[in-house]
Motif scaffolding. Structure first.
Motif, PDB file in Angstrom:
ATOM      1  N   UNK A  29       0.820  -1.202   0.000  1.00 57.31           N
ATOM      2  CA  UNK A  29       0.000   0.000   0.000  1.00 57.31           C
ATOM      3  C   UNK A  29       0.859   1.260   0.000  1.00 57.31           C
ATOM      4  N   UNK A  30       1.968   1.234   0.756  1.00 61.18           N
ATOM      5  CA  UNK A  30       2.862   2.388   0.771  1.00 61.18           C
ATOM      6  C   UNK A  30       3.489   2.598  -0.602  1.00 61.18           C
ATOM      7  N   UNK A  31       3.885   1.511  -1.259  1.00 63.28           N
ATOM      8  CA  UNK A  31       4.460   1.640  -2.592  1.00 63.28           C
ATOM      9  C   UNK A  31       3.451   2.219  -3.576  1.00 63.28           C
ATOM     10  N   UNK A  32       2.243   1.701  -3.541  1.00 62.54           N
ATOM     11  CA  UNK A  32       1.221   2.152  -4.489  1.00 62.54           C
ATOM     12  C   UNK A  32       0.805   3.598  -4.242  1.00 62.54           C
ATOM     13  N   UNK A  33       0.786   3.997  -2.962  1.00 62.74           N
ATOM     14  CA  UNK A  33       0.395   5.360  -2.627  1.00 62.74           C
ATOM     15  C   UNK A  33       1.530   6.358  -2.827  1.00 62.74           C
ATOM     16  N   UNK A  34       2.757   5.842  -3.025  1.00 61.45           N
ATOM     17  CA  UNK A  34       3.900   6.732  -3.171  1.00 61.45           C
ATOM     18  C   UNK A  34       4.410   7.267  -1.854  1.00 61.45           C
ATOM     19  N   UNK A  35       3.977   6.653  -0.738  1.00 60.82           N
ATOM     20  CA  UNK A  35       4.434   7.081   0.584  1.00 60.82           C
ATOM     21  C   UNK A  35       5.782   6.439   0.899  1.00 60.82           C
ATOM     22  N   UNK A  36       6.664   7.207   1.505  1.00 59.56           N
ATOM     23  CA  UNK A  36       7.944   6.627   1.923  1.00 59.56           C
ATOM     24  C   UNK A  36       7.813   6.029   3.315  1.00 59.56           C
ATOM     25  N   UNK A  37       8.420   4.847   3.508  1.00 62.51           N
ATOM     26  CA  UNK A  37       8.388   4.179   4.799  1.00 62.51           C
ATOM     27  C   UNK A  37       9.738   3.521   5.062  1.00 62.51           C
ATOM     28  N   UNK A  38      10.267   3.734   6.260  1.00 61.07           N
ATOM     29  CA  UNK A  38      11.460   3.036   6.705  1.00 61.07           C
ATOM     30  C   UNK A  38      11.036   1.818   7.521  1.00 61.07           C
TER      31      UNK A  38
END
Length: 247
Positions: A29-38
């Motif tokens: 979901x983070x990849x698809x939304x373009x959100x960065x996550x560590x």
């Protein structure tokens, strides 16, 4: 309204309570939304060595449980267990394989040659598109140039293998300059993939004794981690209790 993820405090860190399938979905979901996550995997060494980094991890980070020591401490503090052990050496390659062509992976860390051999293994054994590599030595001496190379590669996933706490510090320091969406601290994963260090046999891993296997192979390097540091870890977790550090 999105609900907050369920976590258990351990050593001042909020450790996510989840299963592998749920974690894969969350990262998708983070990849698809373009959100960065560590993403950081919290074993006993992480909890001891990364003290003081909690404020920088308060936002944009997922901390995942890794190892039997963490399970023991969680039971002592919360009288609860994590639903599944999610060590990065098993989770990350499987997650990247499941991503398939949706992932563009850059590998950073290890001795010269390790990242290149790990990249070959990911391409051949897991069909993972690896778009660039850098060792953790001479090629990492120019951080600004390295960030530019990572961004120029078009990487969506960055694996950083420098050990605790160096990999966490590097990710937290440079994440605002990085365009990759998932920044994952992976410890010794590149060494395992490259064949530089052997994984424990599957039956040993099923018994959750890989730490003992690694200790027999590298007693000088790991003896403190699995003796004195374990005592420090447990004392730290019991002292912090159910509190998450805020500064």
């Amino acid at each position: 309204m999105k609900s907050a993820p369920v976590t258990l405090a351990l050593g001042g860190f909020p450790v996510l309570c989840t299963r592998g399938e749920e974690l894969q979905h969350r990262l998708h979901m983070h990849l698809r939304a373009g959100d960065q996550m560590a993403v950081f995997f919290a074993n006993t060494n992480f909890v001891v060595r990364c003290q003081g980094l909690q404020p920088a991890m308060a936002e944009g980070c997922l901390i995942i449980n890794d190892g039997v020591g963490v399970d023991i401490a969680t039971w002592l503090v919360h009288r609860k267990r994590f639903p599944q052990n999610l060590n990065g050496s098993d989770f990350v390659p499987g997650f990247l394989r499941e991503l398939g062509r949706d992932a563009r992976v850059f590998l950073f860390g290890g001795k010269p040659g390790i990242a290149q051999r790990a990249a070959q293994a990911l391409r051949e054994d897991f069909a993972v598109p690896v778009v660039g590599t850098s060792d953790g030595y001479s090629q990492a001496s120019d951080n600004e140039g390295l960030v530019e190379r990572i961004n120029a590669s078009g990487a969506t996933v960055l694996l950083v293998a420098m050990g605790n706490p160096l990999q966490e510090q590097w990710i937290l320091q440079h994440r605002n300059q990085l365009e990759a969406r998932l920044l994952i601290g992976v410890g010794a994963l590149l060494d395992f993939l490259a064949g530089d260090k052997p994984r424990a046999p599957h039956w040993v891993r099923r018994l959750r004794l890989e730490w003992l296997y690694r200790l027999t192979l590298e007693p000088a390097r790991l003896a403190r981690r699995y003796t004195l540091d374990i005592a420090v870890f447990l004392a730290l977790c019991l002292r912090r209790g159910k509190r998450v550090s805020e500064g």
